[in-house]
Design a protein around this motif. Structure first.
Motif, short mmCIF file in Angstrom:
data_model
loop_
_atom_site.label_atom_id
_atom_site.label_comp_id
_atom_site.label_asym_id
_atom_site.label_seq_id
_atom_site.Cartn_x
_atom_site.Cartn_y
_atom_site.Cartn_z
N SER A 147 -26.11 47.16 23.39
CA SER A 147 -26.53 45.94 22.69
C SER A 147 -25.76 45.78 21.38
N PHE A 148 -25.67 44.53 20.92
CA PHE A 148 -24.82 44.25 19.76
C PHE A 148 -25.36 44.89 18.48
N ASP A 149 -26.68 44.99 18.33
CA ASP A 149 -27.20 45.62 17.12
C ASP A 149 -26.76 47.07 17.02
N LYS A 150 -26.73 47.79 18.14
CA LYS A 150 -26.27 49.18 18.14
C LYS A 150 -24.78 49.25 17.80
N ARG A 151 -24.00 48.37 18.38
CA ARG A 151 -22.56 48.37 18.12
C ARG A 151 -22.26 48.05 16.67
N LEU A 152 -22.99 47.09 16.11
CA LEU A 152 -22.75 46.71 14.72
C LEU A 152 -23.18 47.82 13.76
N ILE A 175 -15.20 41.50 10.74
CA ILE A 175 -16.05 42.30 11.64
C ILE A 175 -16.05 41.69 13.04
N ALA A 176 -16.16 40.37 13.12
CA ALA A 176 -16.12 39.69 14.42
C ALA A 176 -14.82 39.97 15.15
N ASN A 177 -13.71 39.99 14.42
CA ASN A 177 -12.41 40.28 15.03
C ASN A 177 -12.37 41.70 15.58
N HIS A 178 -12.95 42.64 14.85
CA HIS A 178 -12.99 44.02 15.34
C HIS A 178 -13.82 44.13 16.61
N GLY A 180 -14.86 41.66 18.81
CA GLY A 180 -14.66 40.76 19.94
C GLY A 180 -15.78 39.76 20.13
N THR A 181 -16.33 39.26 19.03
CA THR A 181 -17.42 38.30 19.13
C THR A 181 -17.22 37.19 18.11
N ALA A 182 -18.17 36.27 18.04
CA ALA A 182 -18.07 35.15 17.11
C ALA A 182 -18.64 35.55 15.74
N ARG A 183 -18.09 34.94 14.70
CA ARG A 183 -18.56 35.22 13.34
C ARG A 183 -20.05 34.94 13.21
N GLU A 184 -20.53 33.88 13.85
CA GLU A 184 -21.94 33.51 13.74
C GLU A 184 -22.86 34.61 14.29
N VAL A 185 -22.41 35.27 15.34
CA VAL A 185 -23.20 36.37 15.92
C VAL A 185 -23.32 37.51 14.91
N VAL A 186 -22.20 37.83 14.27
CA VAL A 186 -22.21 38.89 13.26
C VAL A 186 -23.13 38.51 12.10
N THR A 187 -23.01 37.28 11.63
CA THR A 187 -23.83 36.82 10.50
C THR A 187 -25.31 36.92 10.80
N MET A 189 -26.87 38.89 12.93
CA MET A 189 -27.33 40.27 13.01
C MET A 189 -27.35 40.92 11.63
N LEU A 190 -26.35 40.61 10.79
CA LEU A 190 -26.35 41.17 9.44
C LEU A 190 -27.55 40.66 8.63
N ARG A 191 -27.90 39.42 8.82
CA ARG A 191 -29.09 38.89 8.13
C ARG A 191 -30.36 39.60 8.60
N TYR A 192 -30.41 39.90 9.90
CA TYR A 192 -31.55 40.68 10.40
C TYR A 192 -31.56 42.06 9.76
N PHE A 193 -30.38 42.72 9.70
CA PHE A 193 -30.29 44.04 9.04
C PHE A 193 -30.74 43.95 7.59
N GLN A 194 -30.37 42.87 6.91
CA GLN A 194 -30.75 42.69 5.51
C GLN A 194 -32.27 42.53 5.39
N ASN A 195 -32.86 41.73 6.28
CA ASN A 195 -34.31 41.54 6.26
C ASN A 195 -35.07 42.84 6.50
N GLU A 196 -34.45 43.74 7.25
CA GLU A 196 -35.06 45.04 7.54
C GLU A 196 -34.73 46.09 6.49
N GLY A 197 -34.00 45.69 5.44
CA GLY A 197 -33.70 46.59 4.33
C GLY A 197 -32.57 47.57 4.56
N MET A 198 -31.74 47.32 5.59
CA MET A 198 -30.66 48.26 5.90
C MET A 198 -29.36 47.95 5.18
#
Length: 220
Positions: A147-152, A175-178, A180-187, A189-198
């Motif tokens: 899953s993408f959260d694990k990969r990120l 990060i998206a270039n590394h 192989g996904t869209a920038r929006e997908v990265v953004t 998931m990063l916002r989710y990580f931020q909301n979870e305090g990571m």
């Protein structure tokens, strides 16, 4: 500056004649961050050995998305820029400098000639190619089954290890270039990580604030 012979792992396996032939033509290059060293439309570059800096090997999808195969650091050697030397390699690879870098390149025609002469060099070349192929297969498995959260999470932790800091100066686009996904997908998931305090997100910077949680995610 240390010579090429100190960086090439099988230098002592070469004959004196082979060493001289390489020394006569090996090219030392200095490139700045962002330079494309090799792409699918360029002539076969040959074997490269890194003296300093950091290079990235990647492939392009049909829709133009990038995905990183591996990174190259000091003392690393790569044949991914030498598809003409290894006819079994059927995929097009691009190589760029992620940081200001220095490297040597052995012309493809000379390296192929020496590879044909020397079992040691031939075995070394095939070992390099096998390693690159394994990295590519591992990458495909990650994309297909993880899953993408694990990969990120794994990417952020690896990046922190490479840079030696938890404060990463890297954009969502890079990060998206590394990965192989869209920038929006990265953004997202990063916002989710931020909301979870990571992580803590600021413009052009991602600060890892909870390594333990990120480790738990990548190992789930």
């Amino acid at each position: 500056m240390m010579s090429f012979s100190a960086y090439f792992p099988i230098w002592d396996k070469l004959t004196k004649d082979q060493q001289n032939r390489i020394s006569d033509v090996v090219e030392f290059r200095t490139v700045t961050k962002g330079t494309i060293i090799h792409d699918s439309s360029a002539e076969c570059l040959g074997l490269i050995t890194i003296r300093s800096g950091q290079l990235r090997s990647f492939i392009l999808s049909e829709d133009g998305r990038e995905i990183t195969i591996n990174r190259l650091f000091e003392y690393d050697t790569s044949l991914l820029s030498a598809s003409c030397v290894m006819p079994d390699m059927q995929f097009n690879v691009m190589i760029e400098a992620e940081k200001d870098s220095e490297f040597w390149s052995i012309p493809a025609c000379l390296f192929k000639n020496i590879m044909d002469e020397s079992i040691a060099v031939s075995n070394y070349a095939r070992s390099l190619l096998s390693s690159n192929f394994s990295e590519l297969m591992w990458l495909m498995e990650q994309i297909m089954w993880k899953s993408f959260d694990k990969r990120l999470a794994a990417f952020l932790l690896e990046e922190a290890s490479i840079e030696g800091t938890n404060c990463l100066k890297i954009t969502h686009e890079i990060i998206a270039n590394h990965m192989g996904t869209a920038r929006e997908v990265v953004t997202r998931m990063l916002r989710y990580f931020q909301n979870e305090g990571m992580v803590r997100l600021t413009r052009g910077t991602i600060e890892i604030t909870d390594e333990v949680k990120l480790n738990k995610i990548q190992n789930l």
